[in-house]
Design an enzyme around this catalytic site. Structure first.
Site, PDB file in Angstrom:
ATOM      1  N   GLY A  97      -9.505  -8.746  -0.400  1.00  0.00           N
ATOM      2  CA  GLY A  97      -8.398  -8.808   0.547  1.00  0.00           C
ATOM      3  C   GLY A  97      -7.737 -10.175   0.601  1.00  0.00           C
TER       4      GLY A  97
ATOM      5  N   GLY B 100     -13.026  -4.353  -0.456  1.00  0.00           N
ATOM      6  CA  GLY B 100     -14.433  -3.964  -0.362  1.00  0.00           C
ATOM      7  C   GLY B 100     -14.785  -2.887  -1.378  1.00  0.00           C
TER       8      GLY B 100
ATOM      9  CE  LYS C  24     -21.026 -15.581   6.155  1.00  0.00           C
ATOM     10  NZ  LYS C  24     -21.395 -14.399   6.954  1.00  0.00           N
TER      11      LYS C  24
ATOM     12  NE  ARG D  77      -4.424  -1.510   1.425  1.00  0.00           N
ATOM     13  CZ  ARG D  77      -5.283  -2.183   2.179  1.00  0.00           C
ATOM     14  NH1 ARG D  77      -5.061  -2.318   3.474  1.00  0.00           N
ATOM     15  NH2 ARG D  77      -6.367  -2.690   1.635  1.00  0.00           N
TER      16      ARG D  77
HETATM   17  P1  ADP Z   1     -11.932 -11.998  -0.384  1.00  0.00           P
HETATM   18  O1  ADP Z   1     -11.377 -11.318   0.837  1.00  0.00           O
HETATM   19  O2  ADP Z   1     -10.878 -12.293  -1.401  1.00  0.00           O
HETATM   20  O3  ADP Z   1     -13.108 -11.267  -0.959  1.00  0.00           O
HETATM   21  P2  ADP Z   1     -13.567 -13.767   1.198  1.00  0.00           P
HETATM   22  O4  ADP Z   1     -13.379 -12.898   2.367  1.00  0.00           O
HETATM   23  O5  ADP Z   1     -14.920 -13.842   0.577  1.00  0.00           O
HETATM   24  O6  ADP Z   1     -12.471 -13.456   0.082  1.00  0.00           O
HETATM   25  O7  ADP Z   1     -13.243 -15.291   1.613  1.00  0.00           O
HETATM   26  C1  ADP Z   1     -12.016 -15.674   2.128  1.00  0.00           C
HETATM   27  C2  ADP Z   1     -12.164 -16.773   3.153  1.00  0.00           C
HETATM   28  O8  ADP Z   1     -12.891 -17.878   2.637  1.00  0.00           O
HETATM   29  C3  ADP Z   1     -10.817 -17.293   3.559  1.00  0.00           C
HETATM   30  O9  ADP Z   1     -10.606 -17.005   4.934  1.00  0.00           O
HETATM   31  C4  ADP Z   1     -10.901 -18.796   3.295  1.00  0.00           C
HETATM   32  O10 ADP Z   1     -10.296 -19.577   4.316  1.00  0.00           O
HETATM   33  C5  ADP Z   1     -12.396 -19.037   3.251  1.00  0.00           C
HETATM   34  N1  ADP Z   1     -12.710 -20.243   2.480  1.00  0.00           N
HETATM   35  C6  ADP Z   1     -12.410 -20.505   1.206  1.00  0.00           C
HETATM   36  N2  ADP Z   1     -12.816 -21.741   0.848  1.00  0.00           N
HETATM   37  C7  ADP Z   1     -13.405 -22.290   1.932  1.00  0.00           C
HETATM   38  C8  ADP Z   1     -14.030 -23.554   2.195  1.00  0.00           C
HETATM   39  N3  ADP Z   1     -14.137 -24.471   1.264  1.00  0.00           N
HETATM   40  N4  ADP Z   1     -14.527 -23.759   3.443  1.00  0.00           N
HETATM   41  C9  ADP Z   1     -14.421 -22.801   4.381  1.00  0.00           C
HETATM   42  N5  ADP Z   1     -13.850 -21.596   4.205  1.00  0.00           N
HETATM   43  C10 ADP Z   1     -13.340 -21.335   2.990  1.00  0.00           C
HETATM   44 MG    MG Z   2     -12.053 -11.316   2.896  1.00  0.00          MG
END
Ligand code: ADP
Ligand code: MG
Length: 407
Positions: free
Chosen positions: A365, A388, A212, A48
């Site tokens: 993130g 975000g 999610k 950053r």
């Molecule tokens: P980003 O920050 O890239 O938008 P998210 O915050 O939506 O991503 O999701 C990241 C989290 O999802 C990570 O902490 C990861 O461990 C979890 N994750 C990914 N695949 C699985 C899974 N199959 N079961 C449980 N948690 C998962």
């Molecule tokens: Mg995340």
């Protein structure tokens, strides 16, 4: 609160830009996202800081005097030494070869007298904005104090443009609108994201994963308007698989999201988008780092196992699609990448993107952390500094921090 993006004929959002502001002889307040990961007093990742440098150097060269402000971590609206920006100030001083004037009392004392004593070889850094409750509340008085003493405001904190905070929104009331401009990072981030939704090079593949479905539904629906392929991994995939009647064992499923999944399928059908789900998995009997990895070589997961990563055949399938794409956007890890045994899926996607000749963009993130973990950040066309903010931008939401910089 949705609106059509302010896109002019050239497809570029009409933000007032730093390069159009005459800051000669002016004192500039510069809002940056210096929210870097720390271990004690040590900065563990300078991404950053580096992303902000072009704007800092431009302001240093063209303004009379300048002050930098930022948040760091999540202090609870009061001073907390753990989240002090002091180490960041020292690092900036080194990089810029200037002396830092670290100012902590700006919420109660005027900044101007301190500015007036500064020499050319100095710059000011305000202590963590979130040490003050007024920051997150977008408080009028706190905003006025931030702006007081400065002639212009430059925002280059892309990571916070989706927040109505004092240093992002309220502060701009203290300046004439044409004295509030976007720095180079905000311009780059918004240009990349805008191109992604207005003129992506086909075939456009979206890789979605993470925790999610409910977090990502709005951005998926938006991207379905413009993409050709949607590859789904991460915990999200199990909600899709269960919706399709597959067995998912004890994998994480959002049972209340089946109507969202249905809306994704119906939109995909209308738009002729191909959705691909995992056909094999790396699973475990419990959600734990030490639980041994079990390969499940088919779509169905037996009872007692939960999917924690996509399997080798899925990595291969997804990689083939990625390499044949013109544009790839990735958000959300394919598995629990924080645990080595379940990081191969995310690692494989990062590698395929790095090897692809497509325009490759990573937002989110944790997805960015996964790319950094395998050391492939430099091989991507663009890594978003704002998880975000980039998702909300793609959703088409009106981002308050951009509104105040727009014509
Ligand atoms: P980003 O920050 O890239 O938008 P998210 O915050 O939506 O991503 O999701 C990241 C989290 O999802 C990570 O902490 C990861 O461990 C979890 N994750 C990914 N695949 C699985 C899974 N199959 N079961 C449980 N948690 C998962
Ligand atoms: Mg995340």
């Amino acid at each position: 609160m949705h609106f059509d993006l302010d896109i002019d004929q050239g497809g570029v959002m009409k933000l007032r830009r730093i390069q159009d502001l005459d800051m000669r002889g002016k004192d500039v307040l510069l809002r940056l996202d210096l929210n870097v990961p720390m271990k004690g007093d040590e900065i563990t990742d300078e991404t950053r800081i580096n992303a902000a440098l072009p704007t800092i150097e431009y302001v240093a060269k063209n303004s009379r005097r300048f002050a930098i402000c930022s948040h760091l971590g999540r202090p609870k609206g009061q001073p907390d030494p753990k989240y002090s920006l002091e180490p960041v100030g020292s690092r900036l001083a080194e990089i810029l070869d200037k002396e830092v004037v670290f100012f902590t009392d700006y919420a109660t004392e005027p900044t101007k007298p301190v500015l007036d004593q500064m020499t050319e070889s100095q710059f000011m850094l305000l202590e963590n904005l979130r040490f003050h409750p007024g920051e997150k509340l977008n408080d009028v008085d706190f905003s006025r104090r931030l702006a007081a003493g400065f002639d212009c405001y430059v925002d280059d904190a892309f990571g916070t443009v989706h927040r109505s905070h004092a240093s992002v929104v309220g502060v701009t009331k203290g300046f004439e609108p044409d004295r509030c401009v976007a720095g180079f990072l905000i311009q780059k981030e918004t240009e990349v994201m805008e191109k992604l939704i207005s003129a992506p090079k086909a075939p456009f593949t979206v890789v979605m994963g993470g925790a999610k479905v409910s977090d990502k539904i709005a951005v998926i629906l938006k991207l379905l308007d413009v993409c050709n392929n949607l590859l789904i991994g991460g915990a999200m995939a199990y909600t899709f698989l269960k919706f399709n009647g597959a067995s998912v064992g004890s994998s994480r499923v959002e049972d209340d999201c089946f109507d969202l999944v249905e809306s994704i399928y119906s939109q995909a059908e209308k738009r002729n988008v191909r959705i691909t789900l995992p056909c094999d998995h790396t699973a475990a009997s419990e959600f734990s780092e030490t639980s041994p990895a079990v390969e499940v070589n088919e779509k169905d997961i037996p009872p007692g196992l939960m999917g924690l990563d996509i399997g080798p055949k899925t990595i291969e399938d997804f990689s083939r699609v990625i390499k044949a794409s013109g544009t790839v956007f990735w958000n959300g890890p394919m598995g629990v990448f924080e645990w080595p045994e379940f990081s191969l899926g995310s690692c494989g996607i990062a590698k395929a993107m790095a090897e692809s000749s497509a325009e490759t963009i990573v937002g989110g993130g944790d997805s960015v952390a996964a790319v950094n973990q395998v050391g492939l950040a430099a091989n991507m066309s663009h890594i978003s500094t704002g998880g975000g903010a980039s998702l909300e931008f793609l959703e088409g939401k009106a981002l308050p921090g951009l509104r105040v910089l727009a014509f």
